[in-house]
Design a protein around this motif. Structure first.
Motif, mmCIF file in Angstrom:
data_model
loop_
_atom_site.group_PDB
_atom_site.id
_atom_site.type_symbol
_atom_site.label_atom_id
_atom_site.label_comp_id
_atom_site.label_asym_id
_atom_site.label_seq_id
_atom_site.Cartn_x
_atom_site.Cartn_y
_atom_site.Cartn_z
ATOM 1 N N ARG A 68 0.870 -1.184 0.000
ATOM 2 C CA ARG A 68 0.000 0.000 0.000
ATOM 3 C C ARG A 68 0.904 1.231 0.000
ATOM 4 O O ARG A 68 1.792 1.352 0.844
ATOM 5 N N TYR A 69 0.671 2.108 -0.979
ATOM 6 C CA TYR A 69 1.467 3.331 -1.090
ATOM 7 C C TYR A 69 0.563 4.505 -0.736
ATOM 8 O O TYR A 69 -0.316 4.869 -1.535
ATOM 9 N N PRO A 70 0.732 5.111 0.433
ATOM 10 C CA PRO A 70 -0.130 6.248 0.779
ATOM 11 C C PRO A 70 0.198 7.439 -0.105
ATOM 12 O O PRO A 70 1.322 7.523 -0.632
ATOM 13 N N PRO A 71 -0.738 8.386 -0.275
ATOM 14 C CA PRO A 71 -0.403 9.585 -1.056
ATOM 15 C C PRO A 71 0.764 10.300 -0.374
ATOM 16 O O PRO A 71 0.886 10.252 0.845
ATOM 17 N N CYS A 72 1.588 10.945 -1.197
ATOM 18 C CA CYS A 72 2.776 11.594 -0.637
ATOM 19 C C CYS A 72 2.815 13.035 -1.111
ATOM 20 O O CYS A 72 2.791 13.300 -2.313
ATOM 21 N N PRO A 73 2.849 14.016 -0.191
ATOM 22 C CA PRO A 73 2.817 15.436 -0.609
ATOM 23 C C PRO A 73 4.072 15.851 -1.385
ATOM 24 O O PRO A 73 4.042 16.842 -2.091
ATOM 25 N N TYR A 74 5.165 15.111 -1.239
ATOM 26 C CA TYR A 74 6.413 15.508 -1.911
ATOM 27 C C TYR A 74 6.946 14.369 -2.775
ATOM 28 O O TYR A 74 8.014 13.809 -2.489
ATOM 29 N N PRO A 75 6.233 14.007 -3.850
ATOM 30 C CA PRO A 75 6.630 12.831 -4.621
ATOM 31 C C PRO A 75 8.016 12.945 -5.246
ATOM 32 O O PRO A 75 8.661 11.927 -5.501
ATOM 33 N N SER A 76 8.501 14.166 -5.469
ATOM 34 C CA SER A 76 9.827 14.279 -6.086
ATOM 35 C C SER A 76 10.933 13.984 -5.071
ATOM 36 O O SER A 76 12.079 13.758 -5.436
ATOM 37 N N MET A 77 10.581 14.006 -3.804
ATOM 38 C CA MET A 77 11.597 13.777 -2.770
ATOM 39 C C MET A 77 11.543 12.370 -2.194
ATOM 40 O O MET A 77 12.393 11.992 -1.391
ATOM 41 N N MET A 78 10.544 11.613 -2.584
ATOM 42 C CA MET A 78 10.303 10.326 -1.933
ATOM 43 C C MET A 78 9.862 9.280 -2.954
ATOM 44 O O MET A 78 9.048 9.573 -3.818
ATOM 45 N N PHE A 79 10.396 8.076 -2.837
ATOM 46 C CA PHE A 79 9.923 6.974 -3.678
ATOM 47 C C PHE A 79 8.848 6.187 -2.941
ATOM 48 O O PHE A 79 8.830 6.157 -1.706
ATOM 49 N N GLY A 80 8.001 5.508 -3.712
ATOM 50 C CA GLY A 80 7.123 4.501 -3.122
ATOM 51 C C GLY A 80 7.973 3.304 -2.735
ATOM 52 O O GLY A 80 7.905 2.795 -1.616
ATOM 53 N N ILE A 81 8.787 2.844 -3.690
ATOM 54 C CA ILE A 81 9.844 1.848 -3.416
ATOM 55 C C ILE A 81 11.080 2.312 -4.169
ATOM 56 O O ILE A 81 11.001 2.665 -5.358
ATOM 57 N N ILE A 82 12.225 2.295 -3.501
ATOM 58 C CA ILE A 82 13.471 2.729 -4.133
ATOM 59 C C ILE A 82 13.885 1.745 -5.242
ATOM 60 O O ILE A 82 13.446 0.590 -5.233
ATOM 61 N N PRO A 83 14.723 2.201 -6.181
ATOM 62 C CA PRO A 83 15.162 1.310 -7.266
ATOM 63 C C PRO A 83 15.786 0.024 -6.711
ATOM 64 O O PRO A 83 16.604 0.090 -5.785
ATOM 65 N N HIS A 84 15.392 -1.104 -7.278
ATOM 66 C CA HIS A 84 15.895 -2.401 -6.805
ATOM 67 C C HIS A 84 15.648 -3.472 -7.861
ATOM 68 O O HIS A 84 14.893 -3.264 -8.810
ATOM 69 N N THR A 85 16.290 -4.622 -7.668
ATOM 70 C CA THR A 85 15.915 -5.821 -8.413
ATOM 71 C C THR A 85 15.323 -6.786 -7.396
ATOM 72 O O THR A 85 15.585 -6.670 -6.197
ATOM 73 N N ASP A 86 14.525 -7.723 -7.858
ATOM 74 C CA ASP A 86 13.876 -8.646 -6.922
ATOM 75 C C ASP A 86 14.752 -9.876 -6.679
ATOM 76 O O ASP A 86 15.415 -10.377 -7.593
ATOM 77 N N THR A 87 14.727 -10.347 -5.434
ATOM 78 C CA THR A 87 15.510 -11.517 -5.033
ATOM 79 C C THR A 87 14.645 -12.764 -5.219
ATOM 80 O O THR A 87 14.045 -13.250 -4.262
ATOM 81 N N ASP A 88 14.521 -13.206 -6.457
ATOM 82 C CA ASP A 88 13.668 -14.370 -6.746
ATOM 83 C C ASP A 88 13.901 -14.813 -8.192
ATOM 84 O O ASP A 88 14.755 -14.251 -8.885
ATOM 85 N N PHE A 89 13.177 -15.823 -8.645
ATOM 86 C CA PHE A 89 13.232 -16.197 -10.065
ATOM 87 C C PHE A 89 12.369 -15.245 -10.884
ATOM 88 O O PHE A 89 12.807 -14.687 -11.890
ATOM 89 N N LEU A 90 11.128 -15.109 -10.448
ATOM 90 C CA LEU A 90 10.153 -14.288 -11.167
ATOM 91 C C LEU A 90 9.268 -13.576 -10.163
ATOM 92 O O LEU A 90 9.027 -14.114 -9.072
#
Ligand code: AKG
Ligand code: FE2
Length: 186
Positions: free
Chosen positions: A50-72
């Protein structure tokens, strides 16, 4: 009621993930029963985001850049949008479609396929007005499973899921970032 719906969803996502993983393995010389042997419903997981609304979207990510630790990963999202993939060094937005699933390759398929399939870097941009929901099913092997490249010369050292996870925990503590597969390059 909610619990049984979620459980039913996880069973279906597991079925789909296994089929897709097997399909992608076909031309790589990976044994037909590789995923059946190394993955069980209890080794995979479903995360409800769940990603709540964020008043400062340019300063905050919903989820930071990443790759997933799994097959798929199988992602189901609502109509809000915000998921972006990194392609050729650029961030590309995934058009939100609540009727479609997004399937991402994770680190373990990149290692298993010896780099034929790429674990995609992705992130979620925060939305100023609207909350967003998604469900991500991480198709994983058991902790003991040793992941080894399917062809030679291998780009990666072989490692168990357990070792990989421990390395991530160390790296996150030391650097704030998971680092990931590059740790296991030969
Ligand atoms: O919310 C999304 O669309 C993606 C979530 C995600 O990348 C994750 O949970 O690892
Ligand atoms: Fe992710």
């Amino acid at each position: 009621m909610v619990r049984s719906t979620i459980e039913e969803y996880a069973v279906k996502a597991n079925f789909l993930a296994q089929r897709l993983a097997e399909y992608l393995a076909q031309n790589l010389g990976i044994k037909a029963n590789y995923f059946q042997e190394n993955c069980s419903p209890s080794s995979s997981s479903l995360r409800m985001n769940r990603y709540p609304p964020c008043p400062y979207p340019s300063m905050m990510f919903g989820i930071i850049p990443h790759t997933d630790t799994d097959f798929l990963t199988i992602v189901s999202q609502d109509q809000v949008g915000g998921l972006q993939l990194k392609r050729n060094g650029r961030w590309v937005s995934v058009k939100p479609n609540p009727k479609a699933l997004v399937v991402n390759i994770g680190d373990f398929y990149q290692a298993l396929s010896n780099g034929v399939y790429k674990s995609i870097t992705h992130r979620v941009i925060a939305n100023q007005e609207t909350e967003r929901y998604s469900a991500a099913y991480f198709y994983c092997p058991t902790y003991e499973t040793v992941i080894e490249s399917c062809s030679k010369p291998s780009l990666y050292k072989k490692f168990s899921f357990k070792e990989y996870r421990e390395q991530i925990q160390k790296d996150v503590k030391a650097t704030g970032d998971k680092v990931g597969l590059s740790r296991f390059l030969l």
